[in-house]
Scaffold this motif. Structure first.
Motif, PDB file in Angstrom:
ATOM      1  N   SER A  98       0.836  -1.190   0.000  1.00  0.00           N
ATOM      2  CA  SER A  98       0.000   0.000   0.000  1.00  0.00           C
ATOM      3  C   SER A  98       0.868   1.236   0.000  1.00  0.00           C
ATOM      4  O   SER A  98       1.923   1.274   0.653  1.00  0.00           O
ATOM      5  CB  SER A  98      -0.917   0.013   1.231  1.00  0.00           C
ATOM      6  N   GLY A  99       0.454   2.251  -0.748  1.00  0.00           N
ATOM      7  CA  GLY A  99       1.171   3.512  -0.762  1.00  0.00           C
ATOM      8  C   GLY A  99       0.861   4.338   0.474  1.00  0.00           C
ATOM      9  O   GLY A  99      -0.090   4.081   1.214  1.00  0.00           O
ATOM     10  N   VAL A 100       1.680   5.367   0.710  1.00  0.00           N
ATOM     11  CA  VAL A 100       1.452   6.273   1.835  1.00  0.00           C
ATOM     12  C   VAL A 100       0.309   7.222   1.469  1.00  0.00           C
ATOM     13  O   VAL A 100       0.351   7.859   0.413  1.00  0.00           O
ATOM     14  CB  VAL A 100       2.722   7.077   2.158  1.00  0.00           C
ATOM     15  N   PRO A 101      -0.724   7.325   2.286  1.00  0.00           N
ATOM     16  CA  PRO A 101      -1.855   8.200   1.955  1.00  0.00           C
ATOM     17  C   PRO A 101      -1.440   9.660   1.808  1.00  0.00           C
ATOM     18  O   PRO A 101      -0.604  10.161   2.565  1.00  0.00           O
ATOM     19  CB  PRO A 101      -2.797   8.012   3.151  1.00  0.00           C
ATOM     20  N   SER A 102      -2.033  10.331   0.813  1.00  0.00           N
ATOM     21  CA  SER A 102      -1.798  11.755   0.581  1.00  0.00           C
ATOM     22  C   SER A 102      -3.050  12.529   0.954  1.00  0.00           C
ATOM     23  O   SER A 102      -4.125  12.288   0.390  1.00  0.00           O
ATOM     24  CB  SER A 102      -1.453  12.006  -0.888  1.00  0.00           C
ATOM     25  N   PRO A 103      -2.962  13.447   1.911  1.00  0.00           N
ATOM     26  CA  PRO A 103      -4.156  14.159   2.358  1.00  0.00           C
ATOM     27  C   PRO A 103      -4.622  15.200   1.345  1.00  0.00           C
ATOM     28  O   PRO A 103      -3.823  15.860   0.695  1.00  0.00           O
ATOM     29  CB  PRO A 103      -3.692  14.827   3.658  1.00  0.00           C
ATOM     30  N   ASP A 104      -5.934  15.315   1.222  1.00  0.00           N
ATOM     31  CA  ASP A 104      -6.556  16.366   0.420  1.00  0.00           C
ATOM     32  C   ASP A 104      -7.944  16.626   0.989  1.00  0.00           C
ATOM     33  O   ASP A 104      -8.840  15.778   0.874  1.00  0.00           O
ATOM     34  CB  ASP A 104      -6.655  15.955  -1.048  1.00  0.00           C
ATOM     35  N   TYR A 109      -5.924  10.013   0.186  1.00  0.00           N
ATOM     36  CA  TYR A 109      -5.985   9.208  -1.033  1.00  0.00           C
ATOM     37  C   TYR A 109      -4.725   8.349  -1.137  1.00  0.00           C
ATOM     38  O   TYR A 109      -3.624   8.791  -0.805  1.00  0.00           O
ATOM     39  CB  TYR A 109      -6.094  10.113  -2.260  1.00  0.00           C
ATOM     40  N   PHE A 110      -4.905   7.121  -1.620  1.00  0.00           N
ATOM     41  CA  PHE A 110      -3.761   6.224  -1.776  1.00  0.00           C
ATOM     42  C   PHE A 110      -4.120   5.112  -2.758  1.00  0.00           C
ATOM     43  O   PHE A 110      -5.277   4.938  -3.144  1.00  0.00           O
ATOM     44  CB  PHE A 110      -3.333   5.621  -0.428  1.00  0.00           C
ATOM     45  N   PHE A 393      -1.498  22.813  -0.984  1.00  0.00           N
ATOM     46  CA  PHE A 393      -0.644  23.984  -1.174  1.00  0.00           C
ATOM     47  C   PHE A 393      -0.253  24.600   0.165  1.00  0.00           C
ATOM     48  O   PHE A 393       0.911  24.910   0.400  1.00  0.00           O
ATOM     49  CB  PHE A 393      -1.395  24.995  -2.048  1.00  0.00           C
ATOM     50  N   ASP A 394      -1.222  24.781   1.032  1.00  0.00           N
ATOM     51  CA  ASP A 394      -0.977  25.433   2.314  1.00  0.00           C
ATOM     52  C   ASP A 394      -0.608  24.377   3.348  1.00  0.00           C
ATOM     53  O   ASP A 394      -1.424  23.931   4.160  1.00  0.00           O
ATOM     54  CB  ASP A 394      -2.222  26.211   2.748  1.00  0.00           C
ATOM     55  N   THR A 395       0.629  23.949   3.306  1.00  0.00           N
ATOM     56  CA  THR A 395       1.124  22.908   4.193  1.00  0.00           C
ATOM     57  C   THR A 395       2.590  23.150   4.484  1.00  0.00           C
ATOM     58  O   THR A 395       3.297  23.816   3.710  1.00  0.00           O
ATOM     59  CB  THR A 395       0.944  21.510   3.562  1.00  0.00           C
ATOM     60  N   THR A 396       3.066  22.618   5.587  1.00  0.00           N
ATOM     61  CA  THR A 396       4.496  22.677   5.900  1.00  0.00           C
ATOM     62  C   THR A 396       5.138  21.305   5.758  1.00  0.00           C
ATOM     63  O   THR A 396       6.263  21.099   6.206  1.00  0.00           O
ATOM     64  CB  THR A 396       4.712  23.190   7.336  1.00  0.00           C
ATOM     65  N   THR A 397       4.434  20.373   5.118  1.00  0.00           N
ATOM     66  CA  THR A 397       4.943  19.004   4.976  1.00  0.00           C
ATOM     67  C   THR A 397       5.373  18.730   3.542  1.00  0.00           C
ATOM     68  O   THR A 397       4.596  18.907   2.602  1.00  0.00           O
ATOM     69  CB  THR A 397       3.890  17.973   5.391  1.00  0.00           C
ATOM     70  N   LEU A 398       6.609  18.307   3.388  1.00  0.00           N
ATOM     71  CA  LEU A 398       7.141  17.846   2.108  1.00  0.00           C
ATOM     72  C   LEU A 398       7.326  16.339   2.188  1.00  0.00           C
ATOM     73  O   LEU A 398       7.879  15.823   3.161  1.00  0.00           O
ATOM     74  CB  LEU A 398       8.491  18.503   1.809  1.00  0.00           C
ATOM     75  N   ARG A 399       6.882  15.642   1.178  1.00  0.00           N
ATOM     76  CA  ARG A 399       7.111  14.197   1.120  1.00  0.00           C
ATOM     77  C   ARG A 399       8.240  13.917   0.140  1.00  0.00           C
ATOM     78  O   ARG A 399       8.244  14.432  -0.983  1.00  0.00           O
ATOM     79  CB  ARG A 399       5.847  13.463   0.698  1.00  0.00           C
ATOM     80  N   LYS A 425       7.142   5.130   5.413  1.00  0.00           N
ATOM     81  CA  LYS A 425       7.130   3.778   4.859  1.00  0.00           C
ATOM     82  C   LYS A 425       8.539   3.379   4.458  1.00  0.00           C
ATOM     83  O   LYS A 425       9.307   4.179   3.927  1.00  0.00           O
ATOM     84  CB  LYS A 425       6.208   3.699   3.631  1.00  0.00           C
ATOM     85  N   ARG A 426       8.870   2.143   4.733  1.00  0.00           N
ATOM     86  CA  ARG A 426      10.101   1.550   4.215  1.00  0.00           C
ATOM     87  C   ARG A 426       9.694   0.372   3.327  1.00  0.00           C
ATOM     88  O   ARG A 426       8.901  -0.472   3.737  1.00  0.00           O
ATOM     89  CB  ARG A 426      11.011   1.082   5.343  1.00  0.00           C
ATOM     90  N   GLN A 427      10.209   0.339   2.121  1.00  0.00           N
ATOM     91  CA  GLN A 427       9.881  -0.748   1.198  1.00  0.00           C
ATOM     92  C   GLN A 427      10.207  -2.096   1.841  1.00  0.00           C
ATOM     93  O   GLN A 427      11.323  -2.334   2.277  1.00  0.00           O
ATOM     94  CB  GLN A 427      10.668  -0.582  -0.104  1.00  0.00           C
ATOM     95  N   GLU A 428       9.198  -2.941   1.911  1.00  0.00           N
ATOM     96  CA  GLU A 428       9.383  -4.254   2.526  1.00  0.00           C
ATOM     97  C   GLU A 428       9.819  -5.276   1.476  1.00  0.00           C
ATOM     98  O   GLU A 428       9.304  -5.276   0.358  1.00  0.00           O
ATOM     99  CB  GLU A 428       8.084  -4.730   3.177  1.00  0.00           C
TER     100      GLU A 428
END
Length: 713
Positions: A98-104, A109-110, A393-399, A425-428
């Protein structure tokens, strides 16, 4: 003394290899007569074949199928090895990944994979956790279809709809559909034969998409209003120069829809107000040959990454939206020669850039209010780095993601203010992987003109470095594309059996800045090929391998590289694996009706208009330079519906090589009759193709029966 390795002891089939008939097609260009004995393999109705492979001329189909049967028979003894490799590679993939969820907004969403599933599911859940809603299940959609590829997917700004595009032939002709996320049913709107890109206007009722011309070129931007007939779709922009392609995007701020017109050295961007989708497309600044720029948005200004003003490795500028012309651009980040700015992301309060210097990437964070900067640091000698802008856009988080050739991919969320990073996440690797069992390092191979070519290496810590190990040497070297020193779980199957794996970061990519690209294109294209040979020769001199113990691999333009080095230095290589290889360069660049030809002229030259360009391309074009000599083992792979490198390029090349090769080494062709440039569509079926390549390499290197060590605890 001829030290070319003899053919591996594979069982010969009961029938001879296919022999393509010679039917000379003679043309004259710049007073030079060209004779193409195998030109008949190019289907006259190739545009129709892209849409319906059943329309392929029966004689051509019979020849390709005969080649497939011959390859199947020759490689039959490797079937157990292929299955072993496939099983190993599959076992390294997490079945229910599973991918890391992206907030919107209210949702995360993932995408994920279910155990045994070949295709992703698109999902969402309430932000921060809750019941998962499956928006689209690729396994259900692809059921019973030999090929299925999910192109773009984009949820509407109001989160009620999902627009998605699908290609079911491998020809990169995508059909767009719209799904109602409340009912799970698709709306009646169906947009066929598109490029696949989808951008929503902010009203959640209007989408922008791209149609292709009759020769498969993305030239037309259309606007579709949900619930209206396709005939009512408005033509928003039409590109008249077939040497340029059109793409679509949207600023992270959601303010503008971007129409990006570009070739390989020039760009031009137009803006559409996403709140007024029927409004005019506003030009940022007109195209000027050699000027490339990308556009982001912040407040009342545009942020531009540009090579204007002699900034070969790019700089970052700002300009008012109301005064977009180049004369109004003011510099935010100055140009620094040798430090290539690869990408920029503009958030509400920060500008983040991904850059590369001395072939190593890094991320730089800039505070927009005061210009203060800091870098996100890493320790390894060779690694890969990527960043995502997400939805907000209005976030302080970079992935961002980090990996190396020994370290599986790690996904981090980085706080741009506190500088804290959180591993998301670390690729398993379910079957086990100990990075300490492997070594990755970088060496610099001297080229004949004094340049040094970076080479990234991966091998097991217990691999003897006395010249006895075979080497798998990968290269690309075109379009400014840099090959990262990233992790691949599949290649461990080669390395565990004794291969040293190497990536040659040759000219034609941007590994050492934009200059590195310019020094490997057009009139300087020869540098790409001699750099690759220099990398191999250096690794021999360093005692890592021997001449005639190198298996080379490249795909597409990297497949052209394979064809050239086979002609220039066949004695250096034990084998060459050319995936969807662009080997008929001269004939393709002389055919202005083929999909990629006009946009490719800045990269290779225009042999129609320029006698000099004709001579340069003719001097290295792999198909034109096959001659009677002892070639190494050759394995070429093509796709019938490939619009990028048409199937007849590898078919013609193999036919000519088999006729002229004076060694008894293998010359094999496999054409995927149900796929295009990317090969098989399912995540496991793709591994079967990799397993076939690796089985070929291991067989010719005499390592088919090599023992595979277990990961150490």
């Amino acid at each position: 003394m001829d030290d070319t390795p003899s053919r591996a002891p594979l069982t010969q089939p009961s029938f001879a290899p296919p022999v393509a008939s010679r039917r000379p097609v003679v043309t004259t260009h710049h007073h030079v007569k060209l004779v193409d004995n195998y030109g008949w393999l190019r289907a006259e109705n190739w545009q129709d074949v892209m849409r319906d492979p059943a329309l392929l001329d029966p004689e051509i189909r019979a020849y390709l199928e005969a080649e497939n049967a011959y390859t199947e028979a020759v490689l039959a003894p490797t079937k157990p090895l292929q299955e072993a490799l496939f099983s190993e590679m599959k076992a390294r993939l997490k079945p229910d990944d599973s991918g890391v969820p992206s907030p919107d907004g209210a949702f995360d969403y993932f995408s994920d994979f279910v155990a045994g599933g070949q295709y992703p599911r698109l999902c969402r859940q309430p932000r921060g956790g809750g019941e998962i809603q499956v928006l689209l299940d690729g396994n259900v959609e692809a059921a019973g279809k030999p090929y299925w590829d999910l192109g773009a997917k984009a949820h509407s700004p109001d989160h009620k709809l999902l627009a998605y595009s699908v290609d079911e032939k491998g020809s990169e002709l995508y059909t767009i559909r719209i799904r109602d996320l409340a009912t799970g049913q698709d709306l009646p709107d169906v947009l066929a034969d598109t490029r696949g890109e989808i951008v929503w206007a902010n009203d959640s009722q209007t989408i922008f998409f791209i149609r292709l011309d009759d020769n498969h070129r993305p030239l037309f931007v259309h606007r579709h209003r949900l619930g209206t007939p396709e005939t009512d779709d408005a033509l928003v922009y039409a590109e008249e120069d077939t040497g340029f392609y059109v793409s679509l995007n949207k600023t992270l701020s959601s303010k503008f829809i971007l129409i990006d017109v570009h070739d390989h050295q020039t760009s031009e961007v137009r803006l559409i107000d996403a709140d007024a989708p029927t409004g005019d497309a506003l030009l940022v600044t007109p195209r000027v040959t050699g000027h490339e720029y990308q556009v982001s948005h912040h407040g009342d200004r545009l942020i531009l990454t540009t090579n204007s003003g002699g900034a070969e490795d790019f700089r970052i500028c700002s300009t008012p939206i109301t005064a977009r012309g180049l004369d109004n651009w003011t510099e935010l980040v100055a140009h620094k020669p040798g430090r290539l700015i690869i990408d920029t992301v503009v958030f509400a309060n920060h500008l983040v850039r991904l850059e590369r210097e001395d072939s190593l990437p890094r991320i730089i964070v800039r505070v927009l209010s005061d210009g203060a900067e800091h870098a996100i640091a890493f320790d390894e000698d060779a690694y890969a780095l990527g960043m995502s802008d997400g939805y907000e856009f209005d976030t302080t988080t970079l992935r961002f993601t980090y990996s190396s050739m020994t370290t599986p991919a790690e996904t981090f969320d980085y706080d741009l203010v506190t500088r804290d990073r959180v591993l998301r996440k670390r690729q398993e690797i379910p079957s086990g992987h100990n990075p300490g069992d492997y070594v990755t390092r970088r060496v610099l191979a001297p080229a004949s003109d004094g340049e040094t070519v970076p080479v990234s290496l991966l091998y097991r810590r217990d691999t003897p470095l006395d010249g006895s190990a075979p080497l798998f040497l990968y290269g690309y070297g075109s379009y400014g594309i840099s090959i990262p020193a990233s992790f691949s779980s599949a290649r461990l199957s080669l390395v565990d059996r004794g291969f040293i794996f190497a990536i040659a970061h040759i000219r034609g990519g941007k590994d050492k800045g934009y200059r590195w690209y310019k020094d490997g294109k057009h009139e300087k294209k020869l540098n790409t090929f001699t750099d690759f040979i220099a990398a191999g020769e250096h690794l021999v001199r360093q005692g890592l391998t021997q001449r005639g113990r190198i298996v080379a691999n490249g795909g597409s333009a990297g497949g052209m590289l394979m064809g050239v080095v086979a002609n220039l230095a066949p004695e250096l290589f034990l084998g060459i694996i050319a995936d969807v290889p662009f080997v008929d360069v001269l004939n393709t660049m002389l055919d202005k009706d083929l999909p990629l030809t006009p946009p490719e002229w800045p990269e290779w030259g225009n042999p129609i208009e320029s006698e000099r360009d004709f001579a340069i391309i003719r001097s290295y074009s792999p198909y034109d330079n096959v001659e009677a000599k002892r070639y190494p083992h050759i394995f070429a792979y093509g796709g019938l519906t490939d619009p990028r490198v048409t199937y007849w390029e590898p078919a013609k090349w193999i036919a000519k090589m088999r006729a002229l090769n004076t060694s008894d080494n293998l010359v094999l062709l496999k054409t995927n009759m149900e796929a295009g440039h990317g090969g098989a569509s399912g995540r496991f079926e793709r591994l079967r193709e990799v397993a076939l390549d690796y089985a070929f390499a291991l067989e010719v290197a005499g390592l088919a029966n090599a023992a595979v060590p277990s990961p150490k605890a």
